[in-house]
Scaffold this motif. Sequence first.
Motif, PDB file in Angstrom:
ATOM      1  N   SER A 271       0.795  -1.215  -0.104  1.00 56.20           N
ATOM      2  CA  SER A 271       0.001  -0.007  -0.054  1.00 56.20           C
ATOM      3  C   SER A 271       0.841   1.240   0.141  1.00 56.20           C
ATOM      4  O   SER A 271       0.513   2.382  -0.213  1.00 56.20           O
ATOM      5  CB  SER A 271      -1.004   0.012   1.205  1.00 56.20           C
ATOM      6  OG  SER A 271      -0.171   0.143   2.503  1.00 56.20           O
ATOM      7  N   ARG A 272       2.128   1.064   0.358  1.00 51.29           N
ATOM      8  CA  ARG A 272       2.964   2.262   0.179  1.00 51.29           C
ATOM      9  C   ARG A 272       4.447   1.827  -0.741  1.00 51.29           C
ATOM     10  O   ARG A 272       4.499   0.862  -1.177  1.00 51.29           O
ATOM     11  CB  ARG A 272       3.778   2.415   1.456  1.00 51.29           C
ATOM     12  CG  ARG A 272       2.900   2.751   2.706  1.00 51.29           C
ATOM     13  CD  ARG A 272       3.281   2.926   3.710  1.00 51.29           C
ATOM     14  NE  ARG A 272       2.722   3.134   5.178  1.00 51.29           N
ATOM     15  CZ  ARG A 272       2.037   4.507   5.327  1.00 51.29           C
ATOM     16  NH1 ARG A 272       2.546   5.417   4.536  1.00 51.29           N
ATOM     17  NH2 ARG A 272       1.403   4.650   6.340  1.00 51.29           N
ATOM     18  N   GLN A 273       4.829   3.012  -1.084  1.00 54.99           N
ATOM     19  CA  GLN A 273       6.085   3.021  -2.042  1.00 54.99           C
ATOM     20  C   GLN A 273       7.033   2.078  -1.254  1.00 54.99           C
ATOM     21  O   GLN A 273       7.151   2.426   0.062  1.00 54.99           O
ATOM     22  CB  GLN A 273       6.674   4.452  -2.628  1.00 54.99           C
ATOM     23  CG  GLN A 273       7.844   4.231  -3.308  1.00 54.99           C
ATOM     24  CD  GLN A 273       8.337   5.868  -3.246  1.00 54.99           C
ATOM     25  OE1 GLN A 273       8.015   6.644  -2.567  1.00 54.99           O
ATOM     26  NE2 GLN A 273       9.428   5.926  -4.208  1.00 54.99           N
TER      27      GLN A 273
ATOM     28  N   ASN B 179       6.384   8.980   3.337  1.00 56.28           N
ATOM     29  CA  ASN B 179       5.207   7.924   3.251  1.00 56.28           C
ATOM     30  C   ASN B 179       5.539   6.559   2.773  1.00 56.28           C
ATOM     31  O   ASN B 179       4.861   5.663   2.954  1.00 56.28           O
ATOM     32  CB  ASN B 179       4.127   8.453   2.212  1.00 56.28           C
ATOM     33  CG  ASN B 179       3.489   9.649   2.506  1.00 56.28           C
ATOM     34  OD1 ASN B 179       3.406   9.840   3.791  1.00 56.28           O
ATOM     35  ND2 ASN B 179       3.367  10.601   1.531  1.00 56.28           N
ATOM     36  N   ALA B 180       6.650   6.302   2.410  1.00 54.40           N
ATOM     37  CA  ALA B 180       7.165   5.162   2.153  1.00 54.40           C
ATOM     38  C   ALA B 180       7.862   4.131   2.982  1.00 54.40           C
ATOM     39  O   ALA B 180       8.173   4.587   4.197  1.00 54.40           O
ATOM     40  CB  ALA B 180       8.410   5.351   1.034  1.00 54.40           C
TER      41      ALA B 180
ATOM     42  N   CYS C  22       9.284   3.863   8.407  1.00 58.23           N
ATOM     43  CA  CYS C  22       8.273   4.522   7.631  1.00 58.23           C
ATOM     44  C   CYS C  22       7.931   5.715   8.571  1.00 58.23           C
ATOM     45  O   CYS C  22       7.530   5.620   9.663  1.00 58.23           O
ATOM     46  CB  CYS C  22       7.054   3.887   7.340  1.00 58.23           C
ATOM     47  SG  CYS C  22       5.619   4.668   6.609  1.00 58.23           S
TER      48      CYS C  22
ATOM     49  N   GLU D 179       5.865   8.198   8.261  1.00 56.86           N
ATOM     50  CA  GLU D 179       4.226   8.465   8.322  1.00 56.86           C
ATOM     51  C   GLU D 179       3.722   7.630   9.301  1.00 56.86           C
ATOM     52  O   GLU D 179       2.756   8.186  10.325  1.00 56.86           O
ATOM     53  CB  GLU D 179       3.563   8.494   6.960  1.00 56.86           C
ATOM     54  CG  GLU D 179       2.196   8.875   7.247  1.00 56.86           C
ATOM     55  CD  GLU D 179       1.604   8.792   5.878  1.00 56.86           C
ATOM     56  OE1 GLU D 179       1.044   9.770   5.283  1.00 56.86           O
ATOM     57  OE2 GLU D 179       1.301   7.420   5.465  1.00 56.86           O
ATOM     58  N   SER D 180       4.003   6.350   9.466  1.00 53.90           N
ATOM     59  CA  SER D 180       3.300   5.441  10.472  1.00 53.90           C
ATOM     60  C   SER D 180       4.148   5.393  11.664  1.00 53.90           C
ATOM     61  O   SER D 180       3.525   4.795  12.628  1.00 53.90           O
ATOM     62  CB  SER D 180       3.333   4.015   9.835  1.00 53.90           C
ATOM     63  OG  SER D 180       4.510   3.448   9.725  1.00 53.90           O
TER      64      SER D 180
END
Length: 203
Positions: A12-14, A73-74, A121, A123-124
Amino acid sequence: MLQAPFPTPALSRQLVLASTSRYRRELLQRLQLPFDIESPDVDETPLPGEAPAPLAQRLALAKAHAVALRHPNALVIGSDQVADLAGEPLGKPGGHERAVAQLQRMRGQSVVFQTAVAVVCLESGFAQAELAQVRVRFRDLHDDEIERYLRAEQPYDCAGSAKSEGLGIALLDAIDSDDPTALIGLPLIRTCRLLRAAGARLP
């Protein structure tokens, strides 16, 4: 930035490999996931008194974090390998003379190749690393064997001055590892485990 030629991601992510190593690129391609490649530009100099295992783990995380800053985001994979000779870190020789010296020191010895992999990652908030330790026993090599090997394979970009996936296997008496690709530069069993923990679906 280079891109591996695989279709339809199971992500779902790069996915980004924070390495320009052709060995790591070829290993990661085995997972049949699309990924980009970007240089982390991290200083790999050991800290004063830094042991090989912590050095490999620190650098793997540093490489992943450096590229994650550009791609928040990756999922970013960083990896590093340090040859551990009785607690002393041996890096990439970079040239013939240093490679000769490394192999002369390692002949007849057991060397532990400390190979770390990290997935980050931003973002997460995911950031984890694992370490694979591969124990390698070198044969009692003669100087002419070392010279012939280095002239044939020129493994100057490999920690420990030998490519086990190539002619370098002839320098060894034994390899002991629970993650077979770790010695080449990327422990894929641990990489898969980290990617799953970060939310990726693998075959």
